[in-house]
Motif scaffolding. Structure first.
Motif, PDB file in Angstrom:
ATOM      1  N   SER A   1       5.829-106.004   1.822  1.00 45.67           N
ATOM      2  CA  SER A   1       6.038-105.043   1.318  1.00 45.67           C
ATOM      3  C   SER A   1       6.713-104.754  -0.251  1.00 45.67           C
ATOM      4  O   SER A   1       7.088-103.492  -0.781  1.00 45.67           O
ATOM      5  N   LEU A   2       7.145-105.819  -0.606  1.00 41.84           N
ATOM      6  CA  LEU A   2       7.520-105.699  -1.730  1.00 41.84           C
ATOM      7  C   LEU A   2       6.486-105.898  -2.790  1.00 41.84           C
ATOM      8  O   LEU A   2       5.648-105.808  -3.059  1.00 41.84           O
ATOM      9  N   ALA A   3       6.624-104.464  -4.200  1.00 38.01           N
ATOM     10  CA  ALA A   3       6.223-104.358  -5.047  1.00 38.01           C
ATOM     11  C   ALA A   3       5.945-105.421  -6.001  1.00 38.01           C
ATOM     12  O   ALA A   3       5.042-105.461  -6.570  1.00 38.01           O
ATOM     13  N   ALA A   4       6.391-106.518  -5.785  1.00 33.95           N
ATOM     14  CA  ALA A   4       5.938-108.425  -7.296  1.00 33.95           C
ATOM     15  C   ALA A   4       5.579-108.343  -5.801  1.00 33.95           C
ATOM     16  O   ALA A   4       4.792-109.620  -7.206  1.00 33.95           O
ATOM     17  N   ASN A   5       4.830-108.125  -4.079  1.00 35.80           N
ATOM     18  CA  ASN A   5       3.685-109.243  -4.640  1.00 35.80           C
ATOM     19  C   ASN A   5       2.786-108.363  -3.854  1.00 35.80           C
ATOM     20  O   ASN A   5       1.701-108.246  -3.070  1.00 35.80           O
ATOM     21  N   ALA A   6       2.400-107.293  -4.861  1.00 44.46           N
ATOM     22  CA  ALA A   6       1.430-106.459  -4.071  1.00 44.46           C
ATOM     23  C   ALA A   6       0.346-106.677  -4.546  1.00 44.46           C
ATOM     24  O   ALA A   6      -0.712-105.868  -4.486  1.00 44.46           O
ATOM     25  N   HIS A   7      -0.141-107.874  -5.680  1.00 45.25           N
ATOM     26  CA  HIS A   7      -1.090-108.361  -5.962  1.00 45.25           C
ATOM     27  C   HIS A   7      -1.424-108.768  -5.144  1.00 45.25           C
ATOM     28  O   HIS A   7      -2.963-109.866  -5.381  1.00 45.25           O
TER      29      HIS A   7
ATOM     30  N   ARG B   1      -0.941-106.973   3.016  1.00 48.03           N
ATOM     31  CA  ARG B   1      -0.407-107.840   2.658  1.00 48.03           C
ATOM     32  C   ARG B   1       1.093-108.487   2.794  1.00 48.03           C
ATOM     33  O   ARG B   1       1.512-108.418   3.983  1.00 48.03           O
TER      34      ARG B   1
END
Length: 177
Positions: A74-80, A71
């Motif tokens: 580690s940000l949830a905002a770019n977990a995609h 990834r």
């Protein structure tokens, strides 16, 4: 006579030494911004990147290549988003399409993990790698000019990516209309 096909698999802990050696043997300023470690060599696998973050190419029972998929943050905002964070092929195995095979396997793995995009960074002067990435559907999404001073020359950092699911990306203008 056809050449034997490589086995592409997830790395296992026992691959640590072979992958560490491969990294050192293939090191070059063409694709790396940091010189290789000096002895004693640290483990190849780290707390951040373990065996399941690496796909390896094996020929005749020997590890001859790998690709690291992680990834970007580690940000949830770019977990995609998945990111290729390393690719190496042994000199003895070059010219057999292993880089392409590993890249395709990583793209498929990113899809299976539910990623909507896959990105990578490549040094501007690494023409063979850039051509491979472009041939496999990656497009240049940005360039950081002269980002690295390598072996006495300033080298661009080229950001590339591709969408993994058709129609996954809609522009703000399309959403707002």
């Amino acid at each position: 006579m056809s050449l034997p096909q490589p086995l592409i698999r997830f790395a296992v802990q026992d691959d640590d030494d072979a992958l560490s050696r491969l990294d050192r043997d293939t090191w070059s300023y063409l694709h790396a911004v940091k010189p290789p470690e000096q002895p004693p060599y640290p483990p190849f696998f780290t707390e951040r990147f373990g065996p399941r973050d690496h796909l390896v190419a094996e020929l005749d029972g020997r590890v001859v290549g790998y690709i690291r998929l992680g990834r970007p943050t580690s940000l949830a905002a770019n977990a995609h988003v998945s990111q290729v964070q390393g690719l190496a092929v042994a000199d003895s195995a070059r010219g057999r399409g292993l880089g392409r095979t590993l890249l395709r396997a990583a793209v498929e793995q990113a899809r299976q993990q539910g990623s909507r995009r896959i990105t990578l960074r490549v040094l501007g002067h690494n023409t063979p790698a850039r051509k491979l990435y472009e041939a496999e559907g990656f497009v240049i999404e940005g360039v950081l000019p002269g980002e690295f001073l390598l072996d006495g020359a300033y080298v661009d950092d080229v950001l590339m990516g591709q969408e993994l699911h058709p129609g996954a990306r809609r522009s703000a203008a399309a959403r707002d209309s």
